[in-house]
Design a protein around this motif. Structure first.
Motif, PDB file in Angstrom:
ATOM      1  N   ASN A  51       0.876  -1.177   0.027  1.00 35.04           N
ATOM      2  CA  ASN A  51      -0.068  -0.114   0.175  1.00 35.04           C
ATOM      3  C   ASN A  51       1.000   1.330   0.061  1.00 35.04           C
TER       4      ASN A  51
ATOM      5  N   LEU B 105       2.678   1.381  -3.659  1.00 36.49           N
ATOM      6  CA  LEU B 105       1.765   1.448  -4.803  1.00 36.49           C
ATOM      7  C   LEU B 105       0.592   2.442  -4.579  1.00 36.49           C
ATOM      8  N   GLY B 106       0.405   2.799  -3.284  1.00 35.96           N
ATOM      9  CA  GLY B 106      -0.815   3.682  -3.318  1.00 35.96           C
ATOM     10  C   GLY B 106      -1.954   2.978  -3.484  1.00 35.96           C
ATOM     11  N   GLN B 107      -2.244   1.877  -2.584  1.00 36.51           N
ATOM     12  CA  GLN B 107      -3.495   1.019  -2.655  1.00 36.51           C
ATOM     13  C   GLN B 107      -4.156   1.058  -1.524  1.00 36.51           C
TER      14      GLN B 107
ATOM     15  N   TRP C 165      -2.872   6.165  -5.555  1.00 32.16           N
ATOM     16  CA  TRP C 165      -1.839   6.020  -6.398  1.00 32.16           C
ATOM     17  C   TRP C 165      -1.171   7.329  -6.794  1.00 32.16           C
ATOM     18  N   TYR C 166      -1.788   8.297  -6.803  1.00 28.83           N
ATOM     19  CA  TYR C 166      -0.997   9.818  -7.342  1.00 28.83           C
ATOM     20  C   TYR C 166       0.097  10.216  -6.386  1.00 28.83           C
TER      21      TYR C 166
ATOM     22  N   SER D 227      -2.681  -1.054  -9.540  1.00 28.20           N
ATOM     23  CA  SER D 227      -2.176   0.418  -9.131  1.00 28.20           C
ATOM     24  C   SER D 227      -1.638   1.020 -10.359  1.00 28.20           C
ATOM     25  N   GLN D 228      -1.995   2.363 -10.309  1.00 24.95           N
ATOM     26  CA  GLN D 228      -1.583   3.376 -11.359  1.00 24.95           C
ATOM     27  C   GLN D 228      -0.118   3.567 -11.495  1.00 24.95           C
ATOM     28  N   VAL D 229       0.460   3.444 -10.455  1.00 26.62           N
ATOM     29  CA  VAL D 229       2.000   3.518 -10.179  1.00 26.62           C
ATOM     30  C   VAL D 229       2.898   2.891 -11.347  1.00 26.62           C
ATOM     31  N   SER D 230       3.508   3.832 -12.226  1.00 24.75           N
ATOM     32  CA  SER D 230       4.059   3.060 -13.006  1.00 24.75           C
ATOM     33  C   SER D 230       4.976   4.067 -13.979  1.00 24.75           C
TER      34      SER D 230
END
Length: 359
Positions: free
Chosen positions: A128, A131-133, A139-140, A188-191
């Motif tokens: 979490n 990856l902001g979950q 996620w941002y 996650s949108q983290v990429s």
């Protein structure tokens, strides 16, 4: 365009940005929970809500870059990174630690549940954080933190002279061909593509922050071009949404249009707010003061309200009016509960509230 005026109108724009973000999530939640996750992406409510509010985080990226060059850069990189550690990373960690104890339970009993055990909680926490979950909106923050780490390089690009200016143009234009990932639940949108996508707006913000007078004059001269771009992109987004046209591999034509649309709208709204000087709309500044906290809190409160009204929210017989009603309910209650939480934290923790909730 003095700094005092600048602070007023950019502050108001922050309020505009957070209201856009809360609005898109209110629409998304109303559709998701009322259709048990089977959102009709060709429905008018989906097409027009996405066109109006999707990718509002572009506004936040633009604001962050602009504030860096106009306000924070003269204070030095050390103070810049210190401020981000205390004002962005610290509240992100605190909120992640808190909300990692909550899970979504779409099993017919409701929406929200508590982690079954301490072991499950501890296992979920590292993922979490990275990856902001902990919440679907978090996620941002890892993406934003990556932009902060890249700020010295992006700063050099925004201030480059001669042929090196091409580096700035490349970063600013890359989001036209490099799309943020498609939103998929529990992914996650983290990429890297997401970082590249938002680096465009962030670097444009840095560029503008160094050239406030020139940027204002440029928008004043070409304001009707920005209006035309915003309208054209918006119309194209709706047409493509109705046609179900978007992804070609990892490339999204819609994300390209959103990038053009949101930057054009940002130019128009900032131009309008700048013209108001210190007489900014109070309804915007009120939300701007707690914008970061609202970002951290609003999704949880939407899920909490959805949990409370779960028996009603799964009733298909009430569609579509129940969907429109729930959009309004989610929007108003999440804002009210978020602001109430901020008020309580400020009362208890005073200035340290900023390190816990971001404001």
């Amino acid at each position: 365009m003095g700094n005092n005026t600048y602070l007023h109108y950019v502050h108001s724009f922050r309020g505009f940005a957070i209201l856009n973000i809360v609005a898109i999530h209110a629409f998304a939640n109303a559709q998701f929970y009322l259709t048990a996750g089977n959102i009709d992406t060709k429905a008018p409510i989906y097409a027009f809500s996405e066109m109006l509010f999707h990718d509002g985080t572009i506004y936040f990226a633009l604001i962050s870059g602009l504030l860096f060059s106009a306000i924070l850069r003269p204070r030095g990189y050390r103070r810049f990174f210190q401020s981000k550690l205390s004002n962005v990373l610290a509240p992100y960690v605190f909120c992640t630690v808190v909300f990692s104890g909550v899970v979504l339970e779409m099993d017919g009993s409701g929406i929200l549940g508590i982690q079954e055990s301490l072991d499950n909680y501890l296992k979920s926490l590292p993922n979490n954080l990275i990856l902001g979950q902990a919440q679907f909106t978090f996620w941002y923050i890892p993406v934003l933190l990556a932009l902060f780490l890249l700020t010295p390089l992006l700063d050099k690009a925004a201030t480059a002279k001669s042929y090196m200016f091409a580096v700035f143009l490349l970063i600013a234009l890359l989001p036209l061909v490099v799309s943020r990932p498609q939103f998929v639940p529990d992914v996650s949108q983290v990429s890297l593509p997401a970082v590249i996508y938002f680096a465009g707006a962030y670097t444009i913000g840095i560029f503008v922050g160094y050239r406030l007078q020139e940027s204002h004059a440029f928008v004043e001269q070409y304001k009707f071009v920005f209006v035309a771009l915003a309208i054209s992109a918006s119309a194209a987004i709706v047409v493509l949404q109705f046609g179900g046209i978007d992804r070609f591999g990892s490339f999204s034509v819609l994300e390209t249009l959103y990038y053009i649309q949101k930057l054009s709208i940002a130019a128009i709204v900032l131009y309008w707010l700048h013209g108001k000087g210190i007489s900014q709309p109070k309804w915007l500044t009120h939300f701007a003061e707690s914008a970061f906290s609202i970002y951290f809190l609003h999704a949880f409160y939407m899920d909490l309200v959805a949990h409370w009204v779960f028996p009603f929210s799964v009733g298909q017989q009430f569609l579509p009016w129940s969907m429109y009603t729930m959009v309004l309910v989610y929007f108003v209650t999440s804002l009210a509960l978020s602001l109430s939480t901020v008020y309580v934290f400020r009362m208890i923790f005073r200035n340290r509230s900023r390190m816990l909730l971001g404001s």
